[in-house]
Design a protein around this motif. Structure first.
Motif, PDB file in Angstrom:
ATOM      1  N   ASN A  15       0.804  -1.238   0.000  1.00  0.00           N
ATOM      2  CA  ASN A  15       0.000   0.000   0.000  1.00  0.00           C
ATOM      3  C   ASN A  15       0.829   1.277   0.000  1.00  0.00           C
ATOM      4  OD1 ASN A  15      -2.520  -1.456   0.226  1.00  0.00           O
ATOM      5  ND2 ASN A  15      -1.917  -1.890   2.332  1.00  0.00           N
ATOM      6  N   ASN A  17       0.969   4.381  -1.131  1.00  0.00           N
ATOM      7  CA  ASN A  17      -0.057   5.172  -1.821  1.00  0.00           C
ATOM      8  C   ASN A  17       0.507   6.489  -2.353  1.00  0.00           C
ATOM      9  OD1 ASN A  17      -0.364   7.271   0.231  1.00  0.00           O
ATOM     10  ND2 ASN A  17      -1.193   5.631   1.516  1.00  0.00           N
ATOM     11  N   ASP A  19      -0.236   9.553  -1.631  1.00  0.00           N
ATOM     12  CA  ASP A  19       0.082  10.585  -0.639  1.00  0.00           C
ATOM     13  C   ASP A  19       1.482  10.349  -0.058  1.00  0.00           C
ATOM     14  OD1 ASP A  19      -2.143  12.270  -0.777  1.00  0.00           O
ATOM     15  OD2 ASP A  19      -3.318  11.059   0.592  1.00  0.00           O
ATOM     16  N   ASN A  61      -0.878  -3.510  -4.010  1.00  0.00           N
ATOM     17  CA  ASN A  61      -1.604  -2.233  -4.141  1.00  0.00           C
ATOM     18  C   ASN A  61      -0.677  -1.028  -4.227  1.00  0.00           C
ATOM     19  OD1 ASN A  61      -4.116  -0.985  -4.354  1.00  0.00           O
ATOM     20  ND2 ASN A  61      -4.241  -0.566  -2.160  1.00  0.00           N
ATOM     21  N   SER A  64      -1.843   3.325  -4.788  1.00  0.00           N
ATOM     22  CA  SER A  64      -3.282   3.533  -4.556  1.00  0.00           C
ATOM     23  C   SER A  64      -3.556   4.988  -4.218  1.00  0.00           C
ATOM     24  CB  SER A  64      -3.774   2.630  -3.425  1.00  0.00           C
ATOM     25  OG  SER A  64      -3.058   2.885  -2.245  1.00  0.00           O
ATOM     26  N   GLY A  65      -4.798   5.382  -4.408  1.00  0.00           N
ATOM     27  CA  GLY A  65      -5.213   6.730  -4.050  1.00  0.00           C
ATOM     28  C   GLY A  65      -5.419   7.624  -5.245  1.00  0.00           C
ATOM     29  N   SER A  66      -4.691   8.710  -5.235  1.00  0.00           N
ATOM     30  CA  SER A  66      -4.920   9.804  -6.180  1.00  0.00           C
ATOM     31  C   SER A  66      -4.525   9.445  -7.607  1.00  0.00           C
ATOM     32  CB  SER A  66      -4.102  10.993  -5.696  1.00  0.00           C
ATOM     33  OG  SER A  66      -3.966  11.972  -6.673  1.00  0.00           O
ATOM     34  N   SER A  67      -5.057  10.230  -8.545  1.00  0.00           N
ATOM     35  CA  SER A  67      -4.658  10.072  -9.946  1.00  0.00           C
ATOM     36  C   SER A  67      -3.396  10.861 -10.244  1.00  0.00           C
ATOM     37  CB  SER A  67      -5.784  10.571 -10.850  1.00  0.00           C
ATOM     38  OG  SER A  67      -6.019  11.940 -10.593  1.00  0.00           O
ATOM     39  N   PHE A  87       0.578  -6.276  -7.012  1.00  0.00           N
ATOM     40  CA  PHE A  87      -0.304  -5.652  -7.998  1.00  0.00           C
ATOM     41  C   PHE A  87      -0.356  -4.161  -7.745  1.00  0.00           C
ATOM     42  CE2 PHE A  87      -3.189  -6.939  -4.597  1.00  0.00           C
ATOM     43  CZ  PHE A  87      -3.953  -5.804  -4.398  1.00  0.00           C
ATOM     44  N   PHE A  88      -0.855  -3.440  -8.758  1.00  0.00           N
ATOM     45  CA  PHE A  88      -0.868  -1.981  -8.723  1.00  0.00           C
ATOM     46  C   PHE A  88      -2.286  -1.441  -8.641  1.00  0.00           C
ATOM     47  CE2 PHE A  88       3.032  -3.174 -10.718  1.00  0.00           C
ATOM     48  CZ  PHE A  88       3.957  -2.218 -10.306  1.00  0.00           C
ATOM     49  N   ALA A  89      -2.422  -0.231  -8.114  1.00  0.00           N
ATOM     50  CA  ALA A  89      -3.697   0.473  -8.242  1.00  0.00           C
ATOM     51  C   ALA A  89      -3.832   0.898  -9.702  1.00  0.00           C
ATOM     52  CB  ALA A  89      -3.730   1.683  -7.320  1.00  0.00           C
ATOM     53  N   ARG A  90      -5.076   0.932 -10.142  1.00  0.00           N
ATOM     54  CA  ARG A  90      -5.371   1.066 -11.566  1.00  0.00           C
ATOM     55  C   ARG A  90      -4.814   2.330 -12.224  1.00  0.00           C
ATOM     56  NH1 ARG A  90      -8.912   3.231 -15.036  1.00  0.00           N
ATOM     57  NH2 ARG A  90      -9.602   4.739 -13.508  1.00  0.00           N
ATOM     58  N   ILE A  91      -5.072   3.492 -11.612  1.00  0.00           N
ATOM     59  CA  ILE A  91      -4.689   4.737 -12.291  1.00  0.00           C
ATOM     60  C   ILE A  91      -3.171   4.862 -12.327  1.00  0.00           C
ATOM     61  CG2 ILE A  91      -5.011   7.235 -12.418  1.00  0.00           C
ATOM     62  CD1 ILE A  91      -7.546   6.939 -10.728  1.00  0.00           C
ATOM     63  N   TYR A  93      -1.009   2.521 -12.463  1.00  0.00           N
ATOM     64  CA  TYR A  93      -0.506   1.577 -13.465  1.00  0.00           C
ATOM     65  C   TYR A  93      -0.522   2.219 -14.856  1.00  0.00           C
ATOM     66  CZ  TYR A  93      -0.034  -2.908 -15.903  1.00  0.00           C
ATOM     67  OH  TYR A  93       0.401  -3.938 -16.698  1.00  0.00           O
TER      68      TYR A  93
ATOM     69  N   SER B 123      -8.924  11.308  -8.905  1.00  0.00           N
ATOM     70  CA  SER B 123      -9.388   9.937  -8.692  1.00  0.00           C
ATOM     71  C   SER B 123     -10.847   9.838  -8.240  1.00  0.00           C
ATOM     72  CB  SER B 123      -8.489   9.236  -7.678  1.00  0.00           C
ATOM     73  OG  SER B 123      -8.510   9.905  -6.440  1.00  0.00           O
ATOM     74  N   ARG B 383     -10.264  10.282   2.568  1.00  0.00           N
ATOM     75  CA  ARG B 383      -8.957   9.616   2.609  1.00  0.00           C
ATOM     76  C   ARG B 383      -8.226   9.972   3.902  1.00  0.00           C
ATOM     77  NH1 ARG B 383      -6.874  10.082  -3.399  1.00  0.00           N
ATOM     78  NH2 ARG B 383      -8.131   8.289  -3.998  1.00  0.00           N
ATOM     79  N   PHE B 385      -4.926   8.806   4.513  1.00  0.00           N
ATOM     80  CA  PHE B 385      -3.554   8.356   4.310  1.00  0.00           C
ATOM     81  C   PHE B 385      -2.591   9.178   5.172  1.00  0.00           C
ATOM     82  CE2 PHE B 385      -4.426   6.976  -0.382  1.00  0.00           C
ATOM     83  CZ  PHE B 385      -5.199   5.929   0.066  1.00  0.00           C
TER      84      PHE B 385
END
Ligand code: SF4
Lengths: 162, 425
Positions: A15, A17, A19, A61, A64-67, A87-91, A93, B123, B383, B385
């Motif tokens: 994780n 992330n 941030d 992960n 994860s989090g923000s774009s 694995f990665f968070a989608r955005i 990746y 996001s 969030r 975090f």
């Protein structure tokens, strides 16, 4: 690109992330300035110790989090050559690929340690751990995405096609 | 075999007769949204100059300055100015600034419509799914591709069905449902997937409340969080002058889902997400008594009118505990005005709340109320975090606006049911 990436491992946990990678308080800075604070919440020495071509290896992960693209941008600026995670968070990746950073999924990242030298065959989906003399299966990067990464990301690709 | 909303909306956007989970489609984007923090200034403006410095369709591009408004430093002011100038130079009429967090503005200004594809450089763009749009976050470089071509490739996601049944008890809010769902599915449990929320509880919720749930779909890693658009969605849009030009696309009864989860609203109590992950969810009773220094009601998650109303019902005639700061940022200028006209803001201020501009500032630790080392915040945002709201040595608990209000009164994390027997009933 020949599809082989090799480098020294910087190892992190689960994780990681956005941030953590790009602390929001420094996002108004330019990428080189903001990069000094990358990962500082969990590793204040990160920016000082990462070397050109180092490979980040982490758990589940990643990203994860923000774009925020400042996350892969600062890692790229610092010289990170590839990122391996369970694995990665989608955005994240997609962002990494768009910026030309190889992102590889591997179930065995627990076997890889900080400081190991690894070599990744992106097309074949194999990671060789030269330090430990081990080999792990990982995700393959399909040829067209490999080509995009080889070009340096989406922008050079768009320059040719638009 | 029937189709899910995701399959149908993406097939429509790609101009193909049908699509299934796993297909990779080139879709036409109906709305492309950029904010100030991750919009033109990150990669986009400079790189467009190298490719083609013109957007594919001015009417489909929305630019919103919300994170750095009102600016707290010259650097922030420069970013807002850059964003404003870029929008003007590119003929973007849908430029909004100082009016609130982008996702609320996208919904309020009618940019999010049922059956459409909305992509944004943030996001929580997934919030738009409460109005039946396939809405999702993308990075800046991907946005650049969209701006010059109007298209992007998307893999049609599998869908997880989340069903909520029963009536929410007094003192329990949609935000609690959102957190509970994330606690069970986990912060990566829906990675690459759509989460579709169904059931009589969802149907009974207002659009305000539904938005608080889809907003947080990305906290499970999801690509989209969808709800079937219904009469309430139509009414919400009509109130903003949007009366047509969209399609109510819903999942077929025999659509296939990759997983299902069932929840009972009538058995739900207030919950909080504990530091430093959103799926670290516990009943509020487990952490009650934890001292708080800051309480925050605001953001695209927890600053809508009904949130302020709920908080005011608890705070009316009471006082925020000495030593605690309660910050309130209505989620848009429109909400700010309505809450002012109806007296909600006066009620909150009389209890000791500091009423802020509609902004992202506090939620993401940019301005208007950051946390110091060792401080604890209870927040109605999405969030928690490490380091998000200021110091990396601060702690953030996420809860409903009611839980935040109750905690502000006592100075420690508090079950709002101690104050409300009637609110929400
Ligand atoms: S209010 Fe918070 S979550 Fe919403 S857009 Fe702003 S920073 Fe993001």
């Amino acid at each position: 690109m020949n599809g082989i990436v090799a480098g020294k491992v910087l190892k992190y946990g689960d994780n990681i992330n956005t941030d953590i990678i790009s602390p929001p308080q420094y996002m108004e800075l330019s990428i080189p300035e903001a990069a000094k604070y990358a990962m500082s919440a969990i590793d204040p020495d990160f920016a000082a110790k990462v070397r050109q071509g180092d490979i980040l290896v982490a758990g589940v992960n990643f990203g994860s989090g923000s774009s925020r693209e400042t996350s892969p941008l600062t890692l790229k600026h610092l010289g990170v050559g590839a990122i391996v995670a369970k694995f990665f968070a989608r955005i994240f990746y997609r962002n990494a690929i768009n910026l030309g950073i190889p992102v590889i999924e591997c179930a065995d990242t627990d076997k890889i340690s900080d400081g190991d030298l690894i070599e990744i065959d992106l097309a074949q989906g194999v990671i060789v751990n030269k330090t430990k003399n081990e080999q792990y299966a990982c995700s393959k990067i399909p040829p067209h995405i490999l080509a995009l990464i080889g070009e340096g990301g989406l922008v050079p690709y768009l320059k040719k096609t638009v | 075999m029937g189709k899910t909303m995701s399959e149908k909306i993406l097939a429509r956007a790609a101009g193909v007769s049908g699509a299934s989970a796993g297909d990779i489609l080139w879709v036409n984007v109906d709305r492309a949204m950029m904010d100030d923090i991750l919009g033109p200034r990150v990669e986009i403006a400079a790189k467009m100059l190298e490719i083609k410095d013109e957007v594919w369709d001015k009417d489909k591009v929305v630019v919103i300055s919300d994170h750095y408004t009102p600016p707290a430093s010259i650097k922030q002011a420069e970013i807002v100015k850059f964003t404003r100038d870029w929008a003007a130079a590119h003929g973007i009429e849908n430029y909004h600034e100082f009016v609130g967090p982008c996702h609320q503005i996208m919904a309020e200004y009618g940019h999010v419509r049922p059956g459409t594809v909305v992509l944004g450089t943030d996001s929580h763009t997934c919030m738009g799914g409460a109005l039946g749009a396939f809405a999702s976050g993308v990075g800046s470089t991907e946005m650049l591709g969209i701006l010059v071509t109007g298209k992007t490739w998307l893999r049609v996601p599998e869908t997880i069905k989340v069903t909520w049944r029963g009536k929410l008890p007094p003192g329990v809010m949609a935000k609690d449902m959102s957190l509970k769902t994330i606690g069970i599915i986990g912060h990566a449990g829906a990675t690459y997937k759509t989460v579709e929320y169904v059931g009589d509880t969802i149907e009974a919720l207002s659009i305000d409340e539904r938005l608080a749930i889809t907003n947080m779909a990305v906290e499970m890693g999801a690509k989209a969080g969808l709800m079937a658009p219904d009469a309430k969605a139509v009414e919400f849009l009509a109130a903003r002058g949007i009366t047509g030009g969209y399609e109510l696309i819903v999942s077929d009864a025999d659509a296939s889902y990759c997983a299902t989860h069932d929840f009972r609203a009538d058995a739900l109590g207030p919950v909080v997400a504990c530091p430093h992950e959103v799926d670290n969810v516990a009943p509020v009773g487990d952490v009650k008594g934890t001292a708080v220094h800051q309480a925050y009601i605001g953001s695209c998650t927890g600053g809508r009118y009904s949130d302020l109303e709920a908080a005011a019902a608890v705070l009316k005639g009471r006082k925020v505990k000495k030593g605690v700061r309660l910050l309130v940022s209505p989620a848009s200028q429109d909400i700010w005005q309505r809450a002012s006209a109806s007296g909600l803001l006066a009620t909150l201020a009389a209890a000791g709340a500091v009423i802020l501009a509609p902004t992202c500032g506090v939620c993401v630790g940019l301005h208007s109320g950051l946390l110091a080392d060792g401080e604890v915040c209870i927040s109605a945002t999405n969030r928690n975090f490490i380091g998000r709201m200021g110091s990396k040595n601060a702690k953030i608990y996420l809860g409903s606006p009611l839980t935040v209000a109750a905690s502000a009164i006592t100075g420690k994390i508090t079950d709002p049911r101690e104050f409300v027997r009637e609110v929400g009933a």
